[in-house]
Design a protein around this motif. Structure first.
Motif, mmCIF file in Angstrom:
data_model
loop_
_atom_site.group_PDB
_atom_site.id
_atom_site.type_symbol
_atom_site.label_atom_id
_atom_site.label_comp_id
_atom_site.label_asym_id
_atom_site.label_seq_id
_atom_site.Cartn_x
_atom_site.Cartn_y
_atom_site.Cartn_z
ATOM 1 N N LYS A 113 20.630 -44.463 -45.722
ATOM 2 C CA LYS A 113 19.593 -44.221 -46.725
ATOM 3 C C LYS A 113 18.878 -45.513 -47.103
ATOM 4 C CE LYS A 113 21.667 -41.751 -49.932
ATOM 5 N NZ LYS A 113 22.086 -41.137 -51.204
ATOM 6 N N LYS B 259 13.649 -40.471 -46.156
ATOM 7 C CA LYS B 259 15.072 -40.315 -46.429
ATOM 8 C C LYS B 259 15.705 -39.562 -45.245
ATOM 9 C CE LYS B 259 18.097 -38.400 -49.970
ATOM 10 N NZ LYS B 259 18.122 -37.680 -51.246
ATOM 11 N N GLU C 252 12.234 -39.926 -36.485
ATOM 12 C CA GLU C 252 13.129 -39.735 -37.634
ATOM 13 C C GLU C 252 13.917 -41.008 -37.911
ATOM 14 O OE1 GLU C 252 16.611 -37.254 -35.392
ATOM 15 O OE2 GLU C 252 14.699 -36.243 -35.695
ATOM 16 N N GLU D 99 12.874 -32.015 -48.013
ATOM 17 C CA GLU D 99 13.607 -33.052 -47.323
ATOM 18 C C GLU D 99 15.036 -32.697 -46.940
ATOM 19 O OE1 GLU D 99 15.465 -34.269 -51.404
ATOM 20 O OE2 GLU D 99 16.061 -34.892 -49.409
ATOM 21 N N ALA E 212 17.053 -30.698 -45.268
ATOM 22 C CA ALA E 212 17.670 -30.151 -44.048
ATOM 23 C C ALA E 212 19.178 -30.281 -43.902
ATOM 24 C CB ALA E 212 17.048 -30.765 -42.816
ATOM 25 N N PRO F 255 29.417 -26.118 -40.875
ATOM 26 C CA PRO F 255 29.570 -27.055 -41.989
ATOM 27 C C PRO F 255 30.212 -26.452 -43.242
ATOM 28 C CG PRO F 255 27.249 -26.575 -41.561
ATOM 29 C CD PRO F 255 28.023 -25.970 -40.441
ATOM 30 N N THR G 289 17.586 -37.123 -42.925
ATOM 31 C CA THR G 289 18.088 -35.760 -43.095
ATOM 32 C C THR G 289 19.551 -35.768 -42.672
ATOM 33 O OG1 THR G 289 17.076 -35.311 -40.974
ATOM 34 C CG2 THR G 289 15.957 -34.502 -42.916
ATOM 35 N N GLY G 290 19.774 -36.125 -41.414
ATOM 36 C CA GLY G 290 21.114 -36.433 -40.919
ATOM 37 C C GLY G 290 22.188 -35.368 -41.064
ATOM 38 N N CYS G 291 21.914 -34.292 -41.755
ATOM 39 C CA CYS G 291 22.976 -33.306 -41.909
ATOM 40 C C CYS G 291 22.375 -31.917 -42.025
ATOM 41 C CB CYS G 291 23.802 -33.625 -43.129
ATOM 42 S SG CYS G 291 22.788 -33.936 -44.561
ATOM 43 N N ILE G 292 23.259 -30.942 -42.000
ATOM 44 C CA ILE G 292 22.766 -29.575 -41.869
ATOM 45 C C ILE G 292 23.147 -28.742 -43.078
ATOM 46 C CG2 ILE G 292 22.953 -27.469 -40.525
ATOM 47 C CD1 ILE G 292 23.432 -30.763 -38.874
ATOM 48 N N LEU H 70 18.436 -29.661 -36.189
ATOM 49 C CA LEU H 70 19.052 -29.691 -37.507
ATOM 50 C C LEU H 70 19.250 -28.283 -38.058
ATOM 51 C CD1 LEU H 70 17.268 -32.743 -39.121
ATOM 52 C CD2 LEU H 70 19.612 -32.613 -38.285
ATOM 53 N N ALA H 71 19.996 -27.479 -37.285
ATOM 54 C CA ALA H 71 20.431 -26.178 -37.787
ATOM 55 C C ALA H 71 21.945 -26.214 -37.732
ATOM 56 C CB ALA H 71 19.890 -25.064 -36.919
ATOM 57 N N SER H 72 22.608 -25.320 -38.464
ATOM 58 C CA SER H 72 24.071 -25.325 -38.454
ATOM 59 C C SER H 72 24.588 -25.047 -37.049
ATOM 60 C CB SER H 72 24.609 -24.256 -39.401
ATOM 61 O OG SER H 72 24.285 -24.580 -40.724
ATOM 62 N N LEU I 193 28.843 -36.613 -47.320
ATOM 63 C CA LEU I 193 27.640 -36.093 -47.983
ATOM 64 C C LEU I 193 27.628 -36.495 -49.453
ATOM 65 C CD1 LEU I 193 27.706 -32.491 -46.488
ATOM 66 C CD2 LEU I 193 26.162 -34.345 -45.869
ATOM 67 N N MET J 69 28.850 -36.279 -40.160
ATOM 68 C CA MET J 69 27.989 -35.121 -39.896
ATOM 69 C C MET J 69 27.188 -35.387 -38.629
ATOM 70 S SD MET J 69 28.791 -33.104 -42.255
ATOM 71 C CE MET J 69 27.586 -31.797 -42.131
ATOM 72 N N THR K 19 25.505 -29.332 -47.705
ATOM 73 C CA THR K 19 24.280 -29.999 -47.269
ATOM 74 C C THR K 19 23.033 -29.450 -47.940
ATOM 75 O OG1 THR K 19 24.179 -28.420 -45.462
ATOM 76 C CG2 THR K 19 25.227 -30.530 -45.014
#
Lengths: 101, 419
Positions: free
Chosen positions: A86, A96, A58, B417, B419, B163, A98-101, B296-298, B194, B158, B199
């Motif tokens: 990015k 790109k 990643e 893309e 997530a 979140p 992902t880096g966040c949820i 990559l889940a909350s 963000l 993050m 997100t």
């Protein structure tokens, strides 16, 4: 210059579809398209991003970059204005982040 | 006798303790749980404390009352985790525990020290967090004393636990200030790294509309660089300054320092696991459940609940020498308190974005998804009781796999893309 970019595929946001098709030359050409001139410090980040991708599959976060290179967060934002994670991923031919949820 | 060691008795650790004591043969296995704090905090309740909606003491119970009697509990901080030796060293008496299977469920801590100047002169004077019990209680007083001005909410970096909590904070602050006649005198500013409020792109259209209606200013792609407590000013790495009278920060979230000391995590001290099986990528008898893993889940209680069922099955298969069948799908279920007695409910996973529709819950629902309703708010309040019930080991009707029944799904909500 545009010829190296014509040989590879990009997604609608300008990220390389297949990271394995990336070369340094393509990295330079993407930078030019983004209106950037790359120096040695950009390459520290781009090389790290490639290495990180090879190991983890990643794109790195800003924290990954600053913790594992001598580039500080402040410098990272100067080198890659806007969104460093990015932009660095884009130049390194990665997806790109992902880096966040 | 083999040892099944669980580090952490929060949401994930407690659920694991219940399940494993039921599933493992007590003649062969001893389950040991280690935690540094004897109190269990219902963290999802912290959001209500600053606004006087929950009494602080209502979110605390003794951990001991939840843990099964068969479990051996040790109260201690952790010094070292050494998976190459299958052992953990505690701070208390330097006790060494050898394990056969290890579950790391130590959660994450807030780390205001990671932002320059955050712990300077303003900390807990006009800078507060609400991710700790102490922080949320002190913020309640600060909000009571607030007379208007710039109220700035900042998400540092993050990922963070729950979140949606920073969004809930800004919605509840809007409502609270309006009730007190201070809203016209207050600028509400929400700053986040963000590119948008949330997100998940499909939830953003709804949330942007909620921001607009409430006159909340969104400062997006804001990566905070430092806090200048003398000037009451935060600045981003790209030079944007925001003045605050009251700053509510969501600091960097990191795994416990013992993970860093032991060199077994990533750059945020999260344990790297396979996103489906939740097994460590490096040690097959190590598992990480809840906030402390890197998937990559909350990071949320509902997610810990969904994960624990998957992990329990996989561990039993691993012990039996079978291949791992169960896959976690990234399922998250979150209520977003939106103020005015309403809430929004979202339900999503790795592949499916939050969409509109209904969520069934026997006896309570159906709840309307991605819409502000009174019933959703009521659902959030009822969830506290469900949570305590789960901690006592009572089964609740929350299936771990996300269901598409009742959801209005179109092809563009299947995410590639985002997530």
């Amino acid at each position: 210059m545009s010829s190296v970019l014509e040989k590879v595929k990009f997604d609608p946001e300008g990220f390389l579809v297949d990271p394995m098709t990336w070369t340094r030359e393509i990295g330079e050409a993407i930078a030019k398209r983004e209106g950037m001139q790359l120096n040695a410090r950009h390459w520290v980040v781009i090389n790290f991003a490639r290495e990180y991708f090879t190991q983890n599959g990643e794109s790195p976060t800003p924290r990954n970059i600053t913790k594992n290179t001598d580039v500080t967060t402040k410098e990272l934002y100067e080198l890659f204005p806007g969104g460093p994670a990015k932009l660095a991923a884009k130049l390194a031919g990665l997806h790109k982040p992902t880096g966040c949820i | 006798m083999k040892t099944f060691l669980i580090l952490g008795a929060g949401t994930a650790g407690t659920l694991m303790a219940h399940t494993m004591t039921k599933k493992l043969d007590p003649h062969d296995w001893q389950v040991i749980v280690v935690d540094r704090d004897e109190k269990h905090y219902y963290q999802a309740g912290y959001i209500f404390i600053p606004f006087g909606m929950y009494k602080p003491e209502s979110v605390i119970k003794d951990k001991k009352s939840f843990l099964p009697k068969k479990v051996k509990v040790i109260w201690s901080d952790i010094h070292m985790i050494e998976p190459d030796k299958n052992q953990v060293t505690l701070v208390r008496d330097k006790q060494v525990i050898h394990y056969d299977e290890l579950v790391v469920a130590t959660g994450v801590d807030i780390r205001p020290d990671q932002t320059e100047g955050m712990l300077g002169g303003g900390w807990q004077k006009n800078i507060f967090d609400f991710y700790t019990f102490d922080g949320s209680v002190k913020l309640a007083q600060a909000l009571k004393d607030f007379k208007g001005g710039n109220l700035v909410i900042n998400v540092t970096e993050m990922p963070v636990k729950c979140p949606v909590a920073p969004l809930e904070f800004v919605f509840l602050a809007d409502w609270y200030l309006r009730k007190r006649g201070l809203r016209a005198k207050t600028e509400l500013i929400y700053s986040t790294p963000l590119p948008d409020a949330f997100t998940k792109p499909s939830a953003n259209a709804k949330l942007s509309d909620m921001f607009r209606k409430r006159d909340i200013h969104l400062e997006a792609e804001y990566a905070i660089g430092s806090v200048d407590a003398a000037r009451n000013m935060i600045s981003s790495y790209d030079g944007r300054e925001i003045a605050y009278d009251l700053l509510v920060t969501v600091p960097t979230n990191m795994g416990i320092e013992a993970i860093e000391r032991s060199g077994i995590g990533d750059d945020l001290n999260y344990i790297q696991v396979d996103k489906g099986t939740l097994q460590s990528r490096r040690w097959p008898n190590v598992w990480a459940v809840g906030d402390t893993n890197n998937i990559l889940a909350s990071k949320a209680g509902s997610v810990a609940h969904f994960q624990h069922e998957v992990v329990a099955k996989n561990i039993l298969d691993h012990i039996a020498g079978k291949s791992l069948e169960e896959q976690f799908d990234g399922h998250s279920l979150c209520f977003i308190e939106s103020g005015y007695g309403k809430a929004v409910l979202i339900d999503f996973n790795y592949d499916q974005e939050p969409v509109e529709g209904t969520y069934p819950l026997p006896g309570l629902g159906p709840f309307r998804l991605l819409n502000e309703t009174y019933l959703n708010h009521w659902g959030k309040l009822v969830f506290k009781e469900m949570y305590w019930a789960m901690m006592y080991g009572i089964k609740v009707p929350l299936p771990s796999k996300m269901s598409t029944a009742g959801k209005k799904i179109s092809s563009h909500n299947r995410q590639g893309e985002a997530a």
